[in-house]
Write a protein that holds these residues in place. Structure first.
Motif, PDB file in Angstrom:
ATOM      1  N   ALA A  26      49.413  82.138  21.287  1.00 16.34           N
ATOM      2  CA  ALA A  26      48.826  81.894  22.482  1.00 16.34           C
ATOM      3  C   ALA A  26      47.582  81.197  22.401  1.00 16.34           C
ATOM      4  O   ALA A  26      47.317  80.406  23.228  1.00 16.34           O
ATOM      5  CB  ALA A  26      48.407  83.580  23.064  1.00 16.34           C
ATOM      6  N   ILE A  27      46.928  81.257  21.418  1.00 17.34           N
ATOM      7  CA  ILE A  27      45.396  80.411  21.236  1.00 17.34           C
ATOM      8  C   ILE A  27      45.969  78.738  21.165  1.00 17.34           C
ATOM      9  O   ILE A  27      45.520  78.095  21.628  1.00 17.34           O
ATOM     10  CB  ILE A  27      44.913  80.784  19.986  1.00 17.34           C
ATOM     11  N   PHE A  28      47.109  78.724  20.283  1.00 17.06           N
ATOM     12  CA  PHE A  28      47.580  77.429  20.205  1.00 17.06           C
ATOM     13  C   PHE A  28      48.137  76.853  21.572  1.00 17.06           C
ATOM     14  O   PHE A  28      47.839  75.593  21.712  1.00 17.06           O
ATOM     15  CB  PHE A  28      48.702  77.403  19.341  1.00 17.06           C
ATOM     16  N   HIS A  29      48.487  77.551  22.147  1.00 12.84           N
ATOM     17  CA  HIS A  29      48.879  76.924  23.531  1.00 12.84           C
ATOM     18  C   HIS A  29      47.849  76.887  24.567  1.00 12.84           C
ATOM     19  O   HIS A  29      47.601  76.103  25.563  1.00 12.84           O
ATOM     20  CB  HIS A  29      50.083  77.728  24.261  1.00 12.84           C
ATOM     21  N   PHE A  80      60.234  85.285  20.698  1.00 11.99           N
ATOM     22  CA  PHE A  80      59.050  84.987  21.486  1.00 11.99           C
ATOM     23  C   PHE A  80      58.281  83.768  20.705  1.00 11.99           C
ATOM     24  O   PHE A  80      57.276  83.352  21.524  1.00 11.99           O
ATOM     25  CB  PHE A  80      58.099  86.207  21.545  1.00 11.99           C
ATOM     26  N   PHE A  81      58.762  83.327  19.908  1.00  5.98           N
ATOM     27  CA  PHE A  81      58.168  81.912  19.008  1.00  5.98           C
ATOM     28  C   PHE A  81      58.563  80.985  19.676  1.00  5.98           C
ATOM     29  O   PHE A  81      59.903  80.802  19.685  1.00  5.98           O
ATOM     30  CB  PHE A  81      58.102  82.275  17.599  1.00  5.98           C
ATOM     31  N   GLU A 249      51.594  84.030  28.217  1.00  4.09           N
ATOM     32  CA  GLU A 249      52.275  83.429  27.055  1.00  4.09           C
ATOM     33  C   GLU A 249      53.622  84.318  26.739  1.00  4.09           C
ATOM     34  O   GLU A 249      54.787  83.641  26.043  1.00  4.09           O
ATOM     35  CB  GLU A 249      51.315  83.651  25.976  1.00  4.09           C
ATOM     36  N   TYR A 250      53.514  85.686  27.118  1.00  8.06           N
ATOM     37  CA  TYR A 250      54.584  86.471  26.938  1.00  8.06           C
ATOM     38  C   TYR A 250      54.961  87.173  28.202  1.00  8.06           C
ATOM     39  O   TYR A 250      54.754  88.444  28.184  1.00  8.06           O
ATOM     40  CB  TYR A 250      54.378  87.501  25.663  1.00  8.06           C
TER      41      TYR A 250
END
Length: 398
Positions: A26-29, A80-81, A249-250
């Protein structure tokens, strides 16, 4: 079980809690360039300075690890990845220069600073290292067999107390990575549970989930909510922003929300009908579990949501005995599961458990804090900021 600086306590970057990778994606995106700082605390006040050199050597070892092709292929099987994040993990390494260990004060001090994206994966392996280094020095004779013997006694007690109780909805999950006695002990415990205990449903440890074919369990931690205190325009909006960004994110998975970054009442004020419908349930991590669970059920009922369509996860200092009491209160009223950590993976005869944490203390150079449903669990040196936080969420200044 002795360790030298030449062997790594941790041999895989997957040997961590699932929620760390979930948050990192989530941080990456969403926040790839945000700066953060985290700090180590030993709540049990034990002097860990004698192990400073060994911990430093293990930190260097952690910096040499990378994800294997096999591990990345495993993560790719999970729904989810996303491919861009898994590509990023191909070259990911922990940077040991981000960890500053200092034994010059009256307690061991550890600070971790850098991009949030980079430092988020330090917490779990570093705590596991500290715990295992200390175990090997203080209890060199203790073994995985001792842990299994203790576990068998606890299970006998559990089943005796559960006599006449329908356990078909009891779900036990291993949450024991960060404070485990050793990697060997956690592996032995998880293997024993998966072979002998039908109520055992999974582990928060991705390496164990991968190598044992178990269900990995975990969503987000306090740091997700804490960081948003400095990522939202208004402090009072930070919790809702954190929840909405998680759904972004999810949207269809990992839907258990942690409720006690501020406290349960403040959480439920923000947890409106839309959020209550979208998230699959809630996680308890401080305060009275029975009172908390009753509040959660009342909240769902007040919004016209059937509690049986939701899940409560209990994860605060649990024992099997305590989990059974909670289960008896809520069984068949709402879905429940129990994440047990220290009392599974660091419960050996004659061993004093360590209560150690690493918590986010800054985001973008500004303070963040957790208040929680329990005095003594909050971490923040900045009293002015704590006051602002309490005010923003309409809490009495206690």
């Amino acid at each position: 079980m002795t360790h030298t600086g030449h062997t790594g306590v941790i041999e895989s970057l997957l040997d961590t809690d699932a929620y760390k990778l979930h948050m990192q994606q989530a941080i990456f995106h969403q926040y790839p360039n945000i700066e953060a700082a985290a700090e180590f605390h030993c709540r049990s006040q034990e002097d860990l300075r004698p192990y400073c050199r060994e911990i430093q050597a293990q930190v260097e070892k952690l910096g040499e690890l990378s994800f294997s092709e096999d591990e990345l292929a495993y993560l790719a099987t999970l729904p989810f990845f996303q491919a861009d994040y898994l590509d990023y993990l191909k070259t990911f390494k922990l940077n040991s220069a981000q960890v500053e260990i200092d034994a010059s004060g009256d307690q061991l001090s550890i600070m971790i600073t850098g991009k949030w994206l980079d430092i988020i994966l330090w917490e779990v392996p570093l705590l596991a290292v500290i715990s295992e280094v200390r175990s090997s020095k203080c209890y060199p004779e203790s073994s995985a067999q001792d842990a299994i013997r203790q576990l068998k006694l606890k299970l006998a007690d559990f089943y005796q107390r559960a006599e006449g109780t329908d356990l078909s909805e009891f779900a036990l999950v291993d949450f024991g990575t960060r404070r485990r006695f050793s990697k060997e002990v956690q592996e032995a415990i998880v293997d024993y549970l998966s072979e002998n205990v039908p109520e055992f449903k999974g582990t928060s440890n991705y390496h164990l989930a991968h190598t044992r074919g178990l269900t990995p369990v975990g969503t987000q931690a306090h740091e997700w909510f804490q960081a948003h205190q400095q990522l939202s325009g208004e402090l009072a909006d930070s919790q809702q922003l954190a929840l909405n960004r998680w759904l972004q994110e999810y949207p269809d998975s990992l839907g258990i929300a942690l409720t006690d970054c501020i406290n349960m009442d403040a959480f439920l004020r923000d947890f409106d009908l839309r959020l209550s419908e979208r998230f699959s349930g809630l996680r308890h991590d401080s305060g009275d579990p029975i009172a908390w669970g009753e509040k959660a059920i009342r909240h769902y009922e007040s919004l016209g949501i059937d509690p049986k369509s939701k899940t409560l996860v209990f994860s605060d200092s649990l024992t099997l005995r305590k989990a059974l009491e909670i289960y008896k209160q809520f069984a068949h009223r709402i879905n429940i599961s129990f994440g047990i950590g220290t009392q599974l993976t660091c419960d050996l005869p004659g061993v004093d458990t360590l209560n150690i944490v690493i918590k986010l203390t800054e985001c973008e150079g500004r303070p963040v804090a957790k208040i929680s449903d329990e005095p003594g669990k909050s971490i923040c040196r900045d009293e002015d900021y704590l006051s602002q936080l309490r005010q923003a969420f309409q809490l009495a200044n206690s």
